[in-house]
Design an enzyme around this catalytic site. Structure first.
Site, PDB file in Angstrom:
ATOM      1  N   GLU A  55       0.818  -1.209   0.000  1.00 24.07           N
ATOM      2  CA  GLU A  55       0.000   0.000   0.000  1.00 24.07           C
ATOM      3  C   GLU A  55       0.854   1.263   0.000  1.00 24.07           C
ATOM      4  O   GLU A  55       0.500   2.259  -0.655  1.00 24.07           O
ATOM      5  CB  GLU A  55      -0.918   0.008   1.233  1.00 24.07           C
ATOM      6  CG  GLU A  55      -1.918  -1.126   1.270  1.00 24.07           C
ATOM      7  CD  GLU A  55      -1.424  -2.331   2.049  1.00 24.07           C
ATOM      8  OE1 GLU A  55      -2.230  -2.947   2.752  1.00 24.07           O
ATOM      9  OE2 GLU A  55      -0.217  -2.659   1.950  1.00 24.07           O
ATOM     10  N   GLU A 300      12.489 -32.457  -0.147  1.00 23.12           N
ATOM     11  CA  GLU A 300      13.220 -33.300  -1.095  1.00 23.12           C
ATOM     12  C   GLU A 300      13.861 -34.410  -0.278  1.00 23.12           C
ATOM     13  O   GLU A 300      14.898 -34.209   0.354  1.00 23.12           O
ATOM     14  CB  GLU A 300      14.270 -32.492  -1.863  1.00 23.12           C
ATOM     15  CG  GLU A 300      13.658 -31.444  -2.789  1.00 23.12           C
ATOM     16  CD  GLU A 300      14.675 -30.851  -3.758  1.00 23.12           C
ATOM     17  OE1 GLU A 300      15.669 -31.539  -4.086  1.00 23.12           O
ATOM     18  OE2 GLU A 300      14.473 -29.692  -4.184  1.00 23.12           O
ATOM     19  N   THR A 304      10.978 -43.042   2.693  1.00 23.22           N
ATOM     20  CA  THR A 304      10.621 -43.227   4.102  1.00 23.22           C
ATOM     21  C   THR A 304      10.075 -41.950   4.719  1.00 23.22           C
ATOM     22  O   THR A 304       8.988 -41.939   5.311  1.00 23.22           O
ATOM     23  CB  THR A 304      11.840 -43.717   4.908  1.00 23.22           C
ATOM     24  OG1 THR A 304      12.272 -44.976   4.385  1.00 23.22           O
ATOM     25  CG2 THR A 304      11.479 -43.884   6.377  1.00 23.22           C
TER      26      THR A 304
END
Length: 371
Positions: A55, A300, A304
């Site tokens: 703004e 990444e 598991t």
């Protein structure tokens, strides 16, 4: 309630908000457009925490002409003083006539008070214009404010047969250069990149952003996301490559091995000891990240850790890069989910987008949890 012009101007404000996706951490991405007599007289977006909000940039451009104008803001103007003064006060001082927000701010410090402040000053307000798009832009910030958890995105690469690595663990490179370049943009917009010790030990990854400011179309330095390792027994080697790179590396552990802790801290790691028994609670790790102002987590990792996150319903989005080749049967899959034994146990996914990236395909999907 809203006119075609309202939609057009808010769409432009949302476009501006997107320009801050690599730089605003930990603040939300916000765009603002000021319109008078059907012409844009000011516009801006929030670039970095501690700097002027959207703004203020738009009001500075509009100058005295902002009097009597309409301001389109993608997020409710703030009403509290943080590192910068409240934007609601600036809009009141500029004597704008109307403020339209795409959505209310989920931050408890604002949460509707910005619009109330504007109303009290005699400014017409409305919210909800293109709200869904505004929420997409700030999905991580919203989730952190509302649930105390970051938005979790898993990135995976596979062949046509759904395999991610050879039996030996070898996985470089499944996809082509265009897909790998695309992943760099995902890393750049994240606040943190999360992995497990299996990936660190097998691949010795960098987990950093290797794009330049010009490639990201930003000014200033490229921000490196915090690298996060889930390491219950503290098996991360002190020689790990990611400890030598620019940016922070955080290791979450339950280990009480003070000698190893000192070695890793000397190598540059920040250790977060969760003081838990057995395997780390992934939800506790994510809650801790949220308290550290982490909005978006880019994962990444191996099957598991990815499987555990999905099993615990902590994943918001999965992006899979599918390469045009077959990897064979003696290879590794995407997720380790041994508890899924019957068709009724399946985790349903909703595909949001499929597109070609170079010679590969990128699939974006969201889990549809049953409870």
């Amino acid at each position: 309630m809203f006119t075609p012009d309202d939609y057009r101007h808010m769409s432009h404000a949302l476009y501006l908000a997107e320009k801050g996706k690599y730089t605003t951490h930990p603040n939300p991405r916000v765009g603002c457009v000021i319109v008078k007599d059907q012409k844009i007289i000011g516009e801006g977006f929030h670039k970095r925490a501690g700097e002027a909000h959207a703004e203020i940039h738009a009001l500075n451009m509009a100058g005295d002409s902002a009097k009597g104008a309409t301001a389109y803001v993608t997020l409710e103007p703030c009403s509290h003083t943080g590192r910068t003064p409240p934007c609601a006060s600036a809009l009141i001082q500029a004597d704008v006539k109307r403020v339209i927000a795409a959505m209310q701010d989920p931050n408890p410090l604002v949460a509707g008070s910005g619009l109330k402040m504007l109303n009290k000053a005699g400014i017409e307000t409305a919210s909800g214009l293109l709200e869904d798009k505004a929420k997409q832009i700030n999905a991580g910030f919203i989730k952190r404010m509302e649930q105390g958890l970051p938005y979790v995105r898993i990135k995976l690469a596979m062949g046509l047969d759904g395999r991610t690595a050879m039996a030996s663990g070898e996985s470089m490179w499944i996809t082509g250069s265009a897909a790998r370049q695309n992943v760099q943009h995902l890393r750049a917009q994240a606040d943190a990149i999360l992995t497990g010790t299996g990936t660190v030990l097998m691949d010795n990854p960098s987990l950093n952003v290797r794009l330049s400011a010009a490639e990201l179309s930003i000014d200033g330095e490229v921000r490196q996301p915090t690298r996060v390792i889930v390491d219950s027994d503290l098996s991360t080697p002190v020689t790990a490559k990611l400890l030598t790179l620019a940016g922070d590396t955080w290791i979450f552990t339950n280990s009480q091995d003070s000698n190893k802790i000192q070695q890793l801290e000397a190598a540059g790691a920040n250790i977060f000891n969760m003081q838990q028994q057995g395997r780390l609670s992934l939800k506790s790790v994510l809650q801790k990240l949220a308290k550290q102002q982490i909005n978006e987590v880019h994962v990444e990792a191996g099957a598991t850790l990815c499987g555990a996150l999905l099993e615990e319903q902590l994943v918001d989005e999965i992006i899979i890069y599918m390469a045009p080749h077959i990897m064979g049967c003696n290879t590794r899959g995407l997720f380790n989910l041994p508890q899924l034994k019957k068709m009724q146990d399946r985790i349903t996914m909703k595909i949001q987008d499929i597109r070609a990236i170079g010679d590969d395909w990128r699939i974006t999907a969201t889990p549809q949890y049953s409870n």
